[in-house]
Each structure stands twice: as structure tokens, then as C-alpha cells.
Design a protein around this motif. Sequence first.
Motif, PDB file in Angstrom:
ATOM      1  N   LEU A 128      33.553   3.660  36.831  1.00 42.25           N
ATOM      2  CA  LEU A 128      34.964   3.885  36.564  1.00 42.25           C
ATOM      3  C   LEU A 128      35.260   5.214  35.881  1.00 42.25           C
ATOM      4  O   LEU A 128      36.399   5.654  35.848  1.00 42.25           O
ATOM      5  N   GLY A 129      34.256   5.857  35.320  1.00 35.14           N
ATOM      6  CA  GLY A 129      34.466   7.143  34.649  1.00 35.14           C
ATOM      7  C   GLY A 129      34.281   8.345  35.547  1.00 35.14           C
ATOM      8  O   GLY A 129      34.286   9.487  35.066  1.00 35.14           O
ATOM      9  N   ALA A 138      38.393   6.873  39.550  1.00 32.18           N
ATOM     10  CA  ALA A 138      37.442   5.768  39.368  1.00 32.18           C
ATOM     11  C   ALA A 138      36.819   5.349  40.689  1.00 32.18           C
ATOM     12  O   ALA A 138      37.447   5.422  41.751  1.00 32.18           O
TER      13      ALA A 138
END
Length: 333
Positions: free
Chosen positions: A137-138, A116
Motif C-alpha cells: 500500500l505504500g 497503492a
Amino acid sequence: MPRRRPAREWWSPSRAARRRLSPCSPSPSPRTGSSGSSPSTPTSSAPPRRPSRSGPGPPRSSRSSPAPATCSRWPTIRRPARTGRSPAVIAPGSTMKVVTAAALLESGLTPDTPLACPKNTDAGGRLVPNDFPDARLGYTFKDDFAQSCNTAFIEAGRTRLSAGSLPAIAKEVFGLGQVWRTGLSNFDTKIPAETNAEQIAMAYIGQGRIQTNALAMASVSATVQSGVFRQPILVPGLPQSKAARRLDGTVLGQLQSMMRRAVQSGTAAEALGGIPGAAGKTGTAEVSGRTANSWFTGYRGNLAVAAEVEGAGHGSDAAAPAVGKLLQLGNNG
């Protein structure tokens, strides 16, 4: 508008002069190639006015698949015209993430490992942001590298690396921190073994007390391209430093793919995305009270280049376009 450092003129010896001066053998024909050679490493601390050719390259008929130059120990000589000064000594910013990424890959991360990219992170009491305002965050590790996520690198370094990991791999694999006998007055890269949490964290993103120059960062790209550190030569016949070890073949391939991705779809895409085979990393080195310095290091075929432009902002704004012009010409330009 910040005042930019004036561009300097740079020169390189003719091909005939290189053959007379270099202890290396002539390059092989494109059919035989050379499996263990390193690209030449031209550098500048400001965008060059005139791109110039580096090293004896393959004939124009084989331009689409150049063979690495056997005479790789003789890079194009680039020194400031009329001054004789060595390249500027300064923090490299996110171009150092090439070295940090190598350490993280050796620690067990892969380009596809989820990692992340938070909006900001704590670095020993200092809040460090990214160049973009949102959290991502992905992201995977290869995304963090391509988009130059400071926070992901600091957090991964904190959890996976020891305080001495960065200076160790920099010296053992990339030759940074060794004494280089180039033949001209130069400042050897300094990557201190930090004990302070803030300085350890900032080193992972090329800030803090790290000091280097464009010659050294061009050599980093040359090492990634070939897998072997060969100290750049400016004056032949001097003893050369050697690296203690090489990156594992899997790690090397992963690092090469991440540098290509940074050019294809990352922070360097606008400047170099249209150049086939180009790979690299942008850098933006923060300077207290002044506009950031623009950095880029990269390679294409058997040519590796780095540039730094003081006070020019993001790496994609000034340094990457300058390097792109040289990489586009290659060793046949």
C-alpha cells in the motif's frame, strides 16, 4: 514441466548488405552524433540461438557512449529460418504497461505519485491479483511499474483514463494499430476500443483482446528510447506509417526513468541489472488453461529488443535473459 516452444534460429544481413539495401545514410561519427534517431528493433518470438549485431554502430573505442545510428529505419532483420513466417500474434501481458504508463503520465501522474498496490482488485466483476501475494500500500507509481503491479494499473486506469485512452495513445504515439508495410507477411497490432468494463481493465495490463507481436513491442521500446516512432523496415523502399504526435519531453523522460528502474531494482533486475544503461519491462501473459507466456521489451543505447517465449512463465524467467544477452552485446557484438 510445461513443454516450451522450440527456439528458432534467426539471421540478419551483413553490414555491407544493409548499406546496399537501406535507403538510409551511413551513421555519423561518434563526435557528431544524431539527435533524432531511433534504435534498431530486432525481435523474436523465442530466444535466439545466436545473438547478432543490429545496424551500423559506433566504433569499439566509443562503446561506452554509443551514438544513435542515423540509419535507424533499417533494423536488424530477424525472421524464422526456413519458415518465412511472421512473429507470433499474442497478448503482450505487462509489456503493454509501457503504453499504459505513458497514458497515465499524460493524465497527470508522476513517478513519485503515491499509488497503492492492493492484493487484488475488481475488473468489471473479475477479481484480478498480482504475481505476488501481499498488498503493497505504500507504493508510488514508479514502484508499481518496476514490480509490475496489476491492481494499481487497473485502478489508476479506471479513475484517470477513458475507455479510448489506451488505443488512442498506442496509435498516435507508438504506431500500434496502424497498418505497417514491412515487406513481409505480418499481423498488425490490434488494441480494440472496448466498451465492456472487464475488457477495458484487462487491456491496461496487456490482457483481454489485445493482440501484438515481438516486432511491435520492440518498436515500443525504440520509441521510448528516441522519443520518435519510426516504423521498422524489413524490406526497404516501402511507404512507412508515421505517428501523429510525440510524448511531451517531461513525460518521455519520466517513462525512460521508470523503464531503467524496472531493470535496476524491479522484476528484470536479476536478468539485466548488471547491464549498464539497460531499460525495459517484463511481461507475463496469462493464457487460459496453459502456462503463461514470457515477454520482455527493452533497450540499451541504440538497440531495442523484444522477445516472447510461449509457455515459459514469468517474463523474468525466459524472455528477459534472452533479451539481456543481446543488449549486453549491443550493436558492436
